[in-house]
Design a protein around this motif. Structure first.
Motif, PDB file in Angstrom:
ATOM      1  N   ALA A   1      32.067 -14.289  14.976  1.00 32.59           N
ATOM      2  CA  ALA A   1      32.325 -14.934  16.257  1.00 32.59           C
ATOM      3  C   ALA A   1      31.027 -15.021  17.044  1.00 32.59           C
ATOM      4  CB  ALA A   1      33.372 -14.154  17.030  1.00 32.59           C
ATOM      5  N   ALA A   2      30.809 -16.176  17.701  1.00 28.82           N
ATOM      6  CA  ALA A   2      29.514 -16.449  18.320  1.00 28.82           C
ATOM      7  C   ALA A   2      29.069 -15.349  19.274  1.00 28.82           C
ATOM      8  CB  ALA A   2      29.561 -17.799  19.039  1.00 28.82           C
ATOM      9  N   GLY A   3      29.975 -14.861  20.112  1.00 21.56           N
ATOM     10  CA  GLY A   3      29.618 -13.820  21.065  1.00 21.56           C
ATOM     11  C   GLY A   3      29.246 -12.516  20.389  1.00 21.56           C
ATOM     12  N   ASP A   4      29.995 -12.144  19.352  1.00 17.90           N
ATOM     13  CA  ASP A   4      29.695 -10.906  18.628  1.00 17.90           C
ATOM     14  C   ASP A   4      28.354 -11.001  17.916  1.00 17.90           C
ATOM     15  OD1 ASP A   4      32.091  -9.696  19.390  1.00 17.90           O
ATOM     16  OD2 ASP A   4      33.171 -10.440  17.638  1.00 17.90           O
ATOM     17  N   VAL A   5      28.095 -12.137  17.284  1.00 12.15           N
ATOM     18  CA  VAL A   5      26.822 -12.328  16.591  1.00 12.15           C
ATOM     19  C   VAL A   5      25.655 -12.251  17.576  1.00 12.15           C
ATOM     20  CG1 VAL A   5      25.405 -14.048  15.392  1.00 12.15           C
ATOM     21  CG2 VAL A   5      27.743 -13.611  14.634  1.00 12.15           C
ATOM     22  N   ALA A   6      25.824 -12.866  18.750  1.00 11.97           N
ATOM     23  CA  ALA A   6      24.762 -12.820  19.758  1.00 11.97           C
ATOM     24  C   ALA A   6      24.501 -11.393  20.222  1.00 11.97           C
ATOM     25  CB  ALA A   6      25.132 -13.707  20.944  1.00 11.97           C
ATOM     26  N   ASP A   7      25.568 -10.611  20.399  1.00 11.12           N
ATOM     27  CA  ASP A   7      25.401  -9.225  20.838  1.00 11.12           C
ATOM     28  C   ASP A   7      24.679  -8.385  19.786  1.00 11.12           C
ATOM     29  OD1 ASP A   7      26.664  -9.749  23.230  1.00 11.12           O
ATOM     30  OD2 ASP A   7      28.621  -8.965  22.588  1.00 11.12           O
ATOM     31  N   VAL A   8      25.071  -8.547  18.513  1.00 14.14           N
ATOM     32  CA  VAL A   8      24.415  -7.784  17.450  1.00 14.14           C
ATOM     33  C   VAL A   8      22.960  -8.218  17.319  1.00 14.14           C
ATOM     34  CG1 VAL A   8      24.382  -7.283  14.979  1.00 14.14           C
ATOM     35  CG2 VAL A   8      26.568  -7.419  16.186  1.00 14.14           C
ATOM     36  N   ALA A   9      22.727  -9.519  17.292  1.00  9.75           N
ATOM     37  CA  ALA A   9      21.365 -10.022  17.113  1.00  9.75           C
ATOM     38  C   ALA A   9      20.460  -9.617  18.271  1.00  9.75           C
ATOM     39  CB  ALA A   9      21.392 -11.545  16.975  1.00  9.75           C
ATOM     40  N   GLY A  10      20.988  -9.660  19.489  1.00 14.37           N
ATOM     41  CA  GLY A  10      20.179  -9.272  20.642  1.00 14.37           C
ATOM     42  C   GLY A  10      19.751  -7.826  20.582  1.00 14.37           C
ATOM     43  N   ARG A  11      20.683  -6.935  20.253  1.00 14.40           N
ATOM     44  CA  ARG A  11      20.359  -5.514  20.135  1.00 14.40           C
ATOM     45  C   ARG A  11      19.373  -5.273  18.985  1.00 14.40           C
ATOM     46  NH1 ARG A  11      19.886  -0.477  22.440  1.00 14.40           N
ATOM     47  NH2 ARG A  11      20.231   1.128  20.855  1.00 14.40           N
ATOM     48  N   TRP A  12      19.590  -5.997  17.858  1.00 16.71           N
ATOM     49  CA  TRP A  12      18.727  -5.815  16.685  1.00 16.71           C
ATOM     50  C   TRP A  12      17.284  -6.202  17.020  1.00 16.71           C
ATOM     51  CZ3 TRP A  12      15.791  -9.266  13.850  1.00 16.71           C
ATOM     52  CH2 TRP A  12      15.334  -8.821  12.604  1.00 16.71           C
ATOM     53  N   THR A  13      17.074  -7.280  17.786  1.00 16.14           N
ATOM     54  CA  THR A  13      15.710  -7.690  18.123  1.00 16.14           C
ATOM     55  C   THR A  13      15.005  -6.639  18.965  1.00 16.14           C
ATOM     56  OG1 THR A  13      16.418  -8.903  20.108  1.00 16.14           O
ATOM     57  CG2 THR A  13      16.299 -10.146  18.049  1.00 16.14           C
ATOM     58  N   GLU A  14      15.776  -5.890  19.767  1.00 16.39           N
ATOM     59  CA  GLU A  14      15.171  -4.839  20.577  1.00 16.39           C
ATOM     60  C   GLU A  14      14.686  -3.678  19.715  1.00 16.39           C
ATOM     61  OE1 GLU A  14      17.958  -3.721  23.539  1.00 16.39           O
ATOM     62  OE2 GLU A  14      18.043  -5.706  24.458  1.00 16.39           O
ATOM     63  N   ARG A  15      15.349  -3.477  18.571  1.00 17.00           N
ATOM     64  CA  ARG A  15      14.927  -2.397  17.664  1.00 17.00           C
ATOM     65  C   ARG A  15      13.589  -2.703  17.021  1.00 17.00           C
ATOM     66  NH1 ARG A  15      18.503  -1.706  12.873  1.00 17.00           N
ATOM     67  NH2 ARG A  15      17.018  -0.062  12.383  1.00 17.00           N
ATOM     68  N   CYS A  16      13.372  -3.961  16.639  1.00 17.76           N
ATOM     69  CA  CYS A  16      12.227  -4.242  15.769  1.00 17.76           C
ATOM     70  C   CYS A  16      11.332  -5.365  16.259  1.00 17.76           C
ATOM     71  CB  CYS A  16      12.728  -4.573  14.358  1.00 17.76           C
ATOM     72  SG  CYS A  16      13.705  -6.080  14.295  1.00 17.76           S
ATOM     73  N   ASP A  17      11.579  -5.873  17.472  1.00 21.07           N
ATOM     74  CA  ASP A  17      10.812  -7.015  17.978  1.00 21.07           C
ATOM     75  C   ASP A  17      10.890  -8.198  17.028  1.00 21.07           C
ATOM     76  OD1 ASP A  17      10.000  -5.754  20.304  1.00 21.07           O
ATOM     77  OD2 ASP A  17       8.251  -4.848  19.317  1.00 21.07           O
ATOM     78  N   GLY A  18      12.044  -8.349  16.366  1.00 19.86           N
ATOM     79  CA  GLY A  18      12.217  -9.449  15.419  1.00 19.86           C
ATOM     80  C   GLY A  18      12.631 -10.744  16.095  1.00 19.86           C
ATOM     81  N   ALA A  19      12.830 -11.765  15.276  1.00 23.49           N
ATOM     82  CA  ALA A  19      13.223 -13.089  15.756  1.00 23.49           C
ATOM     83  C   ALA A  19      14.597 -13.450  15.207  1.00 23.49           C
ATOM     84  CB  ALA A  19      12.199 -14.135  15.328  1.00 23.49           C
TER      85      ALA A  19
END
Length: 292
Positions: free
Chosen positions: A112-130
């Motif tokens: 689901a778009a909102g769930d994916v955005a939440d996971v991806a946003g948190r993940w980028t904070e872990r590793c400075d990824g894109a």
């Protein structure tokens, strides 16, 4: 990771995220166990959990991440070929998953778009990824009897002689929808589907002009997937014919409460076709690429 195979994910209160209570992530490597242990969530959300539940086959190895708060399952991610397919996520589940996803290689998220955005946003904070945004998929639920417009041809279950052609078409389907499938994976999937009576063909005379695969029934839901007609054979109603015929067949089964199907939102013709056949838009999922 703990001695029990669980990875703790702390509350995000002090970081200003979702403020949810701490969750834990358990790795489950057996499909039967996954269907059982995560069954509380699958029963609560049988339709929106379909992308995950229909990927699990008892007796086959799986890689399932179960997120729990106490004894309650609040989210599940199924891993296959460096991609993670998500169920609906409850409080704290997005952060818990983001904190255990790999940061040493790219991976794909689908949910689901909102769930994916939440996971991806948190993940980028872990590793400075894109994050590279991929296709949006529209999911449909059959709301009434499929349209029974007369089409030339007939529905039949595929036999083993169709394995090579069906696998090739599955690879081409994956390219069309933006979710590539390897030749080996396609061959395994169609072989299993044929042996289990889940791959169907629309035939005119002796020529196969379209194909579709159904999932096993999971928690009362069957998914129609991989509806594919080769480009030279399109615009003659073959995809519409096979979808309507397979949907009609499935709603008559005793164990089936709902039939669902999905399609990239970018393909207007196919989306209109599903609505015309009696499918109603139910929810959207988004694919994104996580790049460390």
């Amino acid at each position: 990771m703990t001695d029990h195979g669980e990875i703790d994910a702390a509350s995000l209160d002090d970081e200003g995220h979702d403020g949810a209570a701490a969750c834990s992530v358990e790795i489950i490597a057996d499909a039967s166990k996954g269907l059982d242990v995560c069954g509380d969530l699958f029963r609560r959300e049988p339709i929106r959990s379909t992308p995950v539940t229909t990927s699990l086959y008892p007796g086959r190895a799986s890689a399932l991440l179960r997120v729990s708060a106490g004894s309650v399952t609040v989210g599940v991610a199924a891993e296959e070929a460096e991609a993670y397919t998500l169920t609906p996520l409850g409080p704290g589940a997005a952060a818990a998953l983001a904190d255990v996803l790999p940061i040493d290689r790219p991976s794909t998220l689908l949910g689901a778009a909102g769930d994916v955005a939440d996971v991806a946003g948190r993940w980028t904070e872990r590793c400075d990824g894109a994050v590279d945004t991929g296709p949006l998929f529209r999911w449909y639920r059959l709301g009434e009897a499929p349209e029974t417009r007369k089409h030339k041809g007939a529905l039949r279950a595929a036999g083993t002689a169709s394995i090579d052609r069906a696998a090739r078409w599955m690879v081409e389907f994956g390219v069309d929808v933006g979710l590539p499938v390897s030749v080996d994976a396609a061959r395994t999937r169609v072989t299993d589907a044929i042996h289990e009576g889940r791959l169907f063909e629309w035939v005119i005379g002796d020529e196969v002009v379209s194909q579709a695969i159904i999932s096993p029934a999971r928690f009362g839901v069957v998914r129609i997937n991989g509806v594919y007609t080769p480009p030279p054979l399109r615009k003659d109603g073959h995809s519409s014919a096979i979808t309507a015929a397979v949907a009609t067949q499935q709603v008559a089964r005793q164990k089936v409460d709902d039939v669902v199907i999905d399609q990239p939102a970018s393909t207007a013709v196919t989306n209109r076709m599903y609505r015309r056949l009696g499918f109603a838009s139910a929810w959207n999922t988004l694919a994104v690429r996580l790049v460390p």
